[in-house]
Scaffold this motif. Structure first.
Motif, PDB file in Angstrom:
ATOM      1  N   LEU A  88       0.830  -1.194   0.000  1.00 47.55           N
ATOM      2  CA  LEU A  88       0.000   0.000   0.000  1.00 47.55           C
ATOM      3  C   LEU A  88       0.871   1.253   0.000  1.00 47.55           C
ATOM      4  CD1 LEU A  88      -2.777  -0.950   2.596  1.00 47.55           C
ATOM      5  CD2 LEU A  88      -2.996  -0.842   0.109  1.00 47.55           C
ATOM      6  N   VAL A  89       0.437   2.251  -0.768  1.00 49.12           N
ATOM      7  CA  VAL A  89       1.113   3.550  -0.773  1.00 49.12           C
ATOM      8  C   VAL A  89       0.701   4.297   0.497  1.00 49.12           C
ATOM      9  CG1 VAL A  89       1.449   5.724  -1.987  1.00 49.12           C
ATOM     10  CG2 VAL A  89       1.050   3.613  -3.284  1.00 49.12           C
ATOM     11  N   GLU A  90       1.708   4.754   1.224  1.00 49.88           N
ATOM     12  CA  GLU A  90       1.466   5.440   2.501  1.00 49.88           C
ATOM     13  C   GLU A  90       2.229   6.763   2.500  1.00 49.88           C
ATOM     14  OE1 GLU A  90       3.050   4.195   6.695  1.00 49.88           O
ATOM     15  OE2 GLU A  90       1.153   3.116   6.350  1.00 49.88           O
ATOM     16  N   ALA A  91       1.570   7.841   2.959  1.00 50.68           N
ATOM     17  CA  ALA A  91       2.232   9.141   3.039  1.00 50.68           C
ATOM     18  C   ALA A  91       3.247   9.130   4.175  1.00 50.68           C
ATOM     19  CB  ALA A  91       1.213  10.251   3.261  1.00 50.68           C
ATOM     20  N   ARG A  92       4.399   9.733   3.934  1.00 50.35           N
ATOM     21  CA  ARG A  92       5.384   9.873   5.004  1.00 50.35           C
ATOM     22  C   ARG A  92       4.990  11.043   5.902  1.00 50.35           C
ATOM     23  NH1 ARG A  92      11.532   8.914   2.807  1.00 50.35           N
ATOM     24  NH2 ARG A  92      11.050   7.860   0.847  1.00 50.35           N
ATOM     25  N   THR A  93       5.410  10.974   7.130  1.00 53.24           N
ATOM     26  CA  THR A  93       5.222  12.112   8.019  1.00 53.24           C
ATOM     27  C   THR A  93       6.109  13.256   7.559  1.00 53.24           C
ATOM     28  OG1 THR A  93       6.935  11.301   9.506  1.00 53.24           O
ATOM     29  CG2 THR A  93       4.658  10.626   9.974  1.00 53.24           C
ATOM     30  N   ALA A  94       5.768  14.475   7.968  1.00 59.99           N
ATOM     31  CA  ALA A  94       6.466  15.659   7.469  1.00 59.99           C
ATOM     32  C   ALA A  94       7.962  15.573   7.714  1.00 59.99           C
ATOM     33  CB  ALA A  94       5.889  16.921   8.126  1.00 59.99           C
ATOM     34  N   GLU A  95       8.358  15.073   8.889  1.00 59.07           N
ATOM     35  CA  GLU A  95       9.786  15.031   9.202  1.00 59.07           C
ATOM     36  C   GLU A  95      10.524  13.937   8.431  1.00 59.07           C
ATOM     37  OE1 GLU A  95       7.605  12.781  12.516  1.00 59.07           O
ATOM     38  OE2 GLU A  95       7.337  14.597  11.305  1.00 59.07           O
ATOM     39  N   ASN A  96       9.785  13.007   7.822  1.00 56.50           N
ATOM     40  CA  ASN A  96      10.421  11.905   7.089  1.00 56.50           C
ATOM     41  C   ASN A  96      10.353  12.061   5.569  1.00 56.50           C
ATOM     42  OD1 ASN A  96      11.276  10.367   9.322  1.00 56.50           O
ATOM     43  ND2 ASN A  96       9.189   9.580   9.617  1.00 56.50           N
ATOM     44  N   ILE A  97       9.818  13.189   5.083  1.00 55.58           N
ATOM     45  CA  ILE A  97       9.794  13.422   3.635  1.00 55.58           C
ATOM     46  C   ILE A  97      11.226  13.561   3.118  1.00 55.58           C
ATOM     47  CG2 ILE A  97       9.191  15.121   1.856  1.00 55.58           C
ATOM     48  CD1 ILE A  97       6.593  15.630   3.361  1.00 55.58           C
ATOM     49  N   ASN A  98      11.508  12.876   2.006  1.00 60.31           N
ATOM     50  CA  ASN A  98      12.834  12.944   1.376  1.00 60.31           C
ATOM     51  C   ASN A  98      12.767  13.898   0.190  1.00 60.31           C
ATOM     52  OD1 ASN A  98      15.273  12.595   0.090  1.00 60.31           O
ATOM     53  ND2 ASN A  98      15.204  10.354   0.078  1.00 60.31           N
ATOM     54  N   PRO A  99      13.318  15.123   0.321  1.00 58.68           N
ATOM     55  CA  PRO A  99      13.214  16.098  -0.778  1.00 58.68           C
ATOM     56  C   PRO A  99      14.139  15.790  -1.946  1.00 58.68           C
ATOM     57  CG  PRO A  99      14.551  16.986   0.992  1.00 58.68           C
ATOM     58  CD  PRO A  99      14.056  15.652   1.472  1.00 58.68           C
ATOM     59  N   ASN A 100      15.016  14.785  -1.808  1.00 58.83           N
ATOM     60  CA  ASN A 100      16.011  14.500  -2.845  1.00 58.83           C
ATOM     61  C   ASN A 100      15.497  13.583  -3.946  1.00 58.83           C
ATOM     62  OD1 ASN A 100      18.057  16.013  -1.491  1.00 58.83           O
ATOM     63  ND2 ASN A 100      18.308  14.304  -0.058  1.00 58.83           N
ATOM     64  N   ILE A 101      14.297  13.021  -3.760  1.00 60.50           N
ATOM     65  CA  ILE A 101      13.726  12.170  -4.808  1.00 60.50           C
ATOM     66  C   ILE A 101      12.288  12.604  -5.063  1.00 60.50           C
ATOM     67  CG2 ILE A 101      15.222  10.179  -4.388  1.00 60.50           C
ATOM     68  CD1 ILE A 101      12.992   8.932  -2.744  1.00 60.50           C
ATOM     69  N   PRO A 102      11.813  12.522  -6.303  1.00 61.07           N
ATOM     70  CA  PRO A 102      10.440  12.964  -6.616  1.00 61.07           C
ATOM     71  C   PRO A 102       9.369  12.194  -5.848  1.00 61.07           C
ATOM     72  CG  PRO A 102      11.734  12.744  -8.626  1.00 61.07           C
ATOM     73  CD  PRO A 102      12.557  12.162  -7.525  1.00 61.07           C
ATOM     74  N   THR A 103       9.660  10.938  -5.466  1.00 58.05           N
ATOM     75  CA  THR A 103       8.678  10.125  -4.748  1.00 58.05           C
ATOM     76  C   THR A 103       8.836  10.246  -3.234  1.00 58.05           C
ATOM     77  OG1 THR A 103      10.161   8.220  -4.824  1.00 58.05           O
ATOM     78  CG2 THR A 103       8.576   8.447  -6.618  1.00 58.05           C
ATOM     79  N   GLY A 104       9.562  11.286  -2.775  1.00 62.20           N
ATOM     80  CA  GLY A 104       9.930  11.369  -1.358  1.00 62.20           C
ATOM     81  C   GLY A 104       8.802  11.625  -0.392  1.00 62.20           C
ATOM     82  N   GLU A 105       7.583  11.930  -0.901  1.00 61.78           N
ATOM     83  CA  GLU A 105       6.450  12.160   0.000  1.00 61.78           C
ATOM     84  C   GLU A 105       5.755  10.872   0.405  1.00 61.78           C
ATOM     85  OE1 GLU A 105       3.848  14.846  -1.952  1.00 61.78           O
ATOM     86  OE2 GLU A 105       5.122  16.598  -1.627  1.00 61.78           O
ATOM     87  N   VAL A 106       6.067   9.770  -0.286  1.00 57.78           N
ATOM     88  CA  VAL A 106       5.352   8.514  -0.016  1.00 57.78           C
ATOM     89  C   VAL A 106       6.344   7.369   0.109  1.00 57.78           C
ATOM     90  CG1 VAL A 106       3.266   9.254  -1.232  1.00 57.78           C
ATOM     91  CG2 VAL A 106       5.054   8.021  -2.484  1.00 57.78           C
ATOM     92  N   GLU A 107       5.848   6.238   0.600  1.00 60.49           N
ATOM     93  CA  GLU A 107       6.596   4.984   0.637  1.00 60.49           C
ATOM     94  C   GLU A 107       5.603   3.844   0.495  1.00 60.49           C
ATOM     95  OE1 GLU A 107       8.605   5.398   4.328  1.00 60.49           O
ATOM     96  OE2 GLU A 107       6.856   4.965   5.556  1.00 60.49           O
ATOM     97  N   ILE A 108       6.103   2.649   0.229  1.00 64.69           N
ATOM     98  CA  ILE A 108       5.258   1.475   0.070  1.00 64.69           C
ATOM     99  C   ILE A 108       5.443   0.581   1.283  1.00 64.69           C
ATOM    100  CG2 ILE A 108       4.650  -0.482  -1.403  1.00 64.69           C
ATOM    101  CD1 ILE A 108       4.350   2.307  -2.709  1.00 64.69           C
TER     102      ILE A 108
END
Length: 596
Positions: A88-108
């Protein structure tokens, strides 16, 4: 060796998304991703995997508390293992967003995983900016091509090729293929020869360009032709040259030069846009004579200021240059004061090319009062700029001796401009300065053979007003040829062709071909010109060089998937390699061992 682990089979499983496509809008979706393990972090109860495909990376999370068996399977993963993951696609918490990759707002959040293949430890890191020996990269090119910058380059090349096709189709061009196995013709470089098995002792040649065939297509009435075509030249390799290279090749019937320019300029505008850059047509134009007199080269880099002949500003007996030859002022902005060592380096560089370099404006002002100020006015040089004067003191050289001086000054200009780029910062690789250079010389003098040879190729039409000079003054005969130049790199070359047999025969005669030689090499073209050949012309652009510049690379090997080394070898496939005795026997070839 890769560890021996049980592998899974895909069965009916299908990938639903690419690794680089997921965004916050996909939150809550169940997805299946497939790709290579790029990075792995094991925090004990949680394992993070960066899964990579050609579109980018996505982070996969394996939690022991959710599924211990799946977490244990993830512990076996290593770099470049091939896996499929469902989750499942899950949103990362604000402190865990990775700005270095385009998909950094989410994880599986992984729920299932399939191990599809293992991998040996890669021969070099797969990171973006790790410096790796080029021979190692070419030996393992299939691994090197997975690296992010190589994926971007190859994908950019594909997008540019598609844009070229779309633009030329929209302008009414037909895409037509021409032969790869043809007759050897003299076109400036050595041919690659292919022996004929059926006709022993005879050879095909791989084409250096489709030149004659695209002319024949115009004679055949197809009006507008193009192809993105492979060409072959057996010549010494360098950063912007390979044995096999790709041209954007086109030809038109009934054109004037202006129509060629109006075809190419919008094409280059759109190609640059594909790479994220904006350029505006029309592009500036200058004649070959103007390019030589201002830049000392037929492919000027317009990011640096031109130089200026200034011999007219000095007394006739100044003695700074040979009588009748130019005295050139070279101006490089914002260099500041140079050290004595730096000035000596510039003088030595000029001396090696036959120049006497005057690097002290104050001394020149003392010897020739008021003249240096006039030189500054002509060149635009300020007090903080480098100002050099260069003259020629030896005997004139060449059939056009003034060009010899300009060429040497052009080399000095580029040397100084590149050497002090960290100060003036004019050579911005994203500052694209296109330029058309027109009216090249029809001929060049070949010292080795003591004869004139075609400067472009022998099918280029001379300018109408210079027809008589074919025989009376070949050194000053101009051609209807043109180059498209970008930042000092020749991107493409073209011309209006000869469409009359009588003029073509005159040109062959001017370059030393007897009637018998011309018919032996080009008889079918000479015959075709007698069957209603229309006026025609075209151009060929170097796709490899264009992609190289737009990708910000300094070598075309970075934008060719499987290139050769500077020695002409393929380190991956180990080509070239010997032919066996049976193959040679079938071709009627017997090898002679080189004499020691």
């Amino acid at each position: 060796m890769a560890q021996q682990v049980p592998l899974d089979f895909l069965g009916d499983l299908r990938r639903t998304h690419s690794c680089g496509a997921l965004r916050a809008a996909n939150e809550g979706q169940r997805v299946v991703l497939m790709g290579w393990v790029y990075r792995r972090r094991d925090l004990g109860g949680v394992i993070f995997i960066h899964l990579r495909d050609r579109e980018g990376v996505t982070q996969i999370v394996f939690r022991a508390e959710c599924d211990g068996s799946l977490h244990g399977k993830a512990e076996m993963l290593r770099s470049e293992y091939v896996i499929a993951v469902e989750g499942l696609v899950e949103a990362r918490t604000a402190e865990n967003i990775n700005p270095n990759i385009p998909t950094g707002e989410v994880e599986i959040v992984a729920e299932k995983m399939w191990l599809l293949n293992t991998s040996e430890t890669p021969p070099f890191p797969m990171e973006e900016h790790v410096d790796v020996n080029e021979d190692m990269r070419l030996k393992y090119r299939y691994v090197d091509l997975r690296r992010p910058h190589m994926q971007r380059n190859v994908m950019l090349r594909s997008k540019i090729s598609l844009e070229v096709r779309n633009e030329l189709y929209s302008q009414g061009f037909l895409e037509i293929e021409t032969p790869f196995m043809t007759k050897s013709t003299p076109e400036g470089a050595r041919d690659f020869l292919v022996p004929s098995r059926i006709q022993p002792g005879n050879f095909y040649a791989l084409p250096q360009s489709p030149q004659i065939f695209k002319q024949l297509l115009m004679i055949s009435g197809y009006d507008k032709y193009f192809q993105i075509v492979r060409c072959f030249r057996d010549e010494d390799l360098r950063a912007d040259r390979q044995y096999e290279f790709t041209q954007i090749d086109l030809e038109m019937s009934f054109p004037q030069e202006e129509q060629i320019f109006q075809t190419i300029e919008p094409l280059l505008e759109k190609v640059c846009a594909v790479a994220g850059y904006t350029v505006k047509a029309p592009f500036p134009r200058m004649t070959y004579a103007e390019a030589m007199q201002g830049y000392g080269i037929d492919k000027p880099d317009l990011r640096l200021p031109r130089f200026w002949p200034v011999e007219d500003l000095f007394p006739a007996d100044a003695g700074l240059t040979r009588e009748g030859l130019p005295l050139v002022a070279i101006h490089i902005p914002s260099t500041g004061a140079l050290s004595r060592k730096e000035r000596d380096e510039l003088k030595d560089y000029g001396r090696e090319r036959g120049l006497t370099v005057y690097d002290d404006p104050k001394r020149l002002e003392r010897d020739f009062p008021g003249v240096v100020e006039k030189v500054r006015e002509r060149t635009g040089a300020g007090e903080n700029d480098l100002l050099l004067l260069a003259g020629w003191r030896d005997e004139p050289k060449g059939q056009r001796p003034e060009e010899t001086v300009y060429q040497a000054c052009g080399q000095l200009r580029l040397y100084a401009g590149q050497k002090y780029n960290d100060r003036h910062k004019l050579l911005d690789p994203t500052d694209f300065r296109f330029l058309w250079v027109l009216d090249f010389p029809m001929f060049e003098w070949n010292d080795e053979d003591s004869r004139w040879v075609a400067a472009h190729h022998p099918f280029t039409s001379p300018k109408d007003e210079d027809l008589e000079k074919l025989t009376t003054d070949p050194a000053r005969c101009r051609a209807r040829s043109y180059d498209i130049v970008l930042n000092g790199v020749e991107l493409g070359s073209g011309s209006i062709r000869i469409h009359r047999q009588d003029i073509q025969s005159q040109v062959f005669s001017a370059v030393g071909f007897s009637l018998e030689e011309a018919r032996a090499k080009f008889g079918y073209l000479l015959d075709a010109l007698t069957y209603g050949a229309p006026p025609h012309g075209g151009i060929a652009l170097g796709l490899d060089r264009l992609v190289m510049i737009l990708a910000g690379e300094s070598s075309i090997r970075e934008v060719i998937p499987f290139p050769k080394t500077a020695k002409g070898t393929d380190l991956m496939s180990e080509a070239p390699s010997p032919a066996n005795e049976r193959q040679l026997r079938e071709l009627g070839i017997q090898l002679r061992r080189p004499q020691s």
